[in-house]
Scaffold this motif. Structure first.
Motif, short mmCIF file in Angstrom:
data_model
loop_
_atom_site.label_atom_id
_atom_site.label_comp_id
_atom_site.label_asym_id
_atom_site.label_seq_id
_atom_site.Cartn_x
_atom_site.Cartn_y
_atom_site.Cartn_z
N CYS A 7 -6.71 4.74 6.79
CA CYS A 7 -6.84 3.80 7.78
C CYS A 7 -6.98 4.16 9.23
CB CYS A 7 -5.20 2.89 7.70
SG CYS A 7 -4.88 2.31 6.15
N ALA A 19 -3.17 13.11 1.45
CA ALA A 19 -3.32 11.74 2.08
C ALA A 19 -2.43 10.78 1.27
CB ALA A 19 -4.86 11.25 1.70
N ALA A 20 -2.36 10.84 -0.11
CA ALA A 20 -1.31 9.81 -0.67
C ALA A 20 0.12 9.92 -0.32
CB ALA A 20 -1.55 9.98 -2.07
N VAL A 44 -7.27 -0.73 4.69
CA VAL A 44 -6.76 -0.33 3.47
C VAL A 44 -7.80 -0.27 2.66
CG1 VAL A 44 -5.17 -0.85 1.45
CG2 VAL A 44 -4.44 -1.34 4.05
N PRO A 97 0.65 -1.23 -0.03
CA PRO A 97 0.00 0.21 0.03
C PRO A 97 0.89 1.38 0.02
CG PRO A 97 -0.83 -1.55 1.45
CD PRO A 97 0.44 -2.21 1.11
N ARG A 98 2.04 1.21 0.43
CA ARG A 98 3.14 2.29 0.53
C ARG A 98 3.34 2.66 -0.79
NH1 ARG A 98 6.84 3.35 5.72
NH2 ARG A 98 6.94 5.33 4.38
N CYS A 106 -1.40 6.57 7.01
CA CYS A 106 -2.43 6.26 6.33
C CYS A 106 -3.81 6.78 6.94
CB CYS A 106 -3.00 4.70 6.11
SG CYS A 106 -4.31 4.53 5.08
N ALA A 152 0.65 4.06 -2.79
CA ALA A 152 0.58 5.45 -2.39
C ALA A 152 1.67 6.53 -3.04
CB ALA A 152 0.55 5.69 -0.77
N ALA A 206 -9.72 2.89 3.45
CA ALA A 206 -9.02 3.90 2.86
C ALA A 206 -9.11 4.27 1.32
CB ALA A 206 -7.49 3.78 3.12
N GLN A 207 -9.04 3.01 0.64
CA GLN A 207 -9.12 3.01 -0.99
C GLN A 207 -10.39 3.68 -1.26
OE1 GLN A 207 -6.91 1.54 -3.63
NE2 GLN A 207 -5.72 2.29 -1.89
N ASN A 263 0.90 8.75 3.26
CA ASN A 263 1.00 7.28 3.35
C ASN A 263 2.17 7.02 2.75
OD1 ASN A 263 0.58 4.64 3.69
ND2 ASN A 263 -1.17 4.79 2.43
#
Length: 139
Positions: free
Chosen positions: A127, A114-115, A78, A12-13, A124, A16, A81-82, A118
């Motif tokens: 999250c 936000a991106a 996650v 996820p990082r 996040c 991001a 968050a998506q 993260n």
């Protein structure tokens, strides 16, 4: 071979970081179409974080070159968050495509922040919001 339970937190990082790049381009160009493409990526991630385009790049091109993760994380935050990213990006895309560039810029900028947090700091926001909602529901 079966997939281990939980997500490799580096995936996820990585996604991001790529999302940050996309939003920088969206803000520089005002491209509603690029924002819409990012919304599609978020839509897949909201369904299953392992299946968004950036997660697939990580899984097949980056992860094989790394040591296995020391720990795994729950995919539910996650996914949430998506979904939040999807909402912000759909609003940004619709605004840019509809000529409301100020609104599109504001929503794309929020998504960029936000991106960036993260991708570069491991914070996040979606999250954290997920965990806050769970705590509030339990109270």
């Amino acid at each position: 071979m079966t997939t281990p339970a939980g997500l490799d937190p580096r995936g996820p990082r990585f996604a991001a970081v790529l999302t940050t790049i996309v939003f920088v381009i969206v803000l520089l160009t005002g491209s509603g179409w690029l924002a819409l493409a990012q919304a599609v990526i978020f839509a897949f991630g909201a369904g299953n974080p392992r299946w968004n385009a950036f997660a697939l790049v990580y899984r097949y091109l980056v992860a094989p070159r790394l040591a296995p993760p020391a720990e795994r994380e729950d995919p539910a935050p996650v996914r949430f968050a998506q979904a939040v990213g999807l909402v912000f990006t759909v609003v940004a895309a619709a605004a840019f495509l509809g000529g409301a560039t100020v609104l599109g810029t504001v929503f794309a900028a929020f998504a960029l922040v936000a991106a960036f947090l993260n991708g570069f700091f491991g914070l996040c926001l979606g999250c954290e919001a997920y965990l806050l909602v769970r705590r509030l529901r339990a109270a």
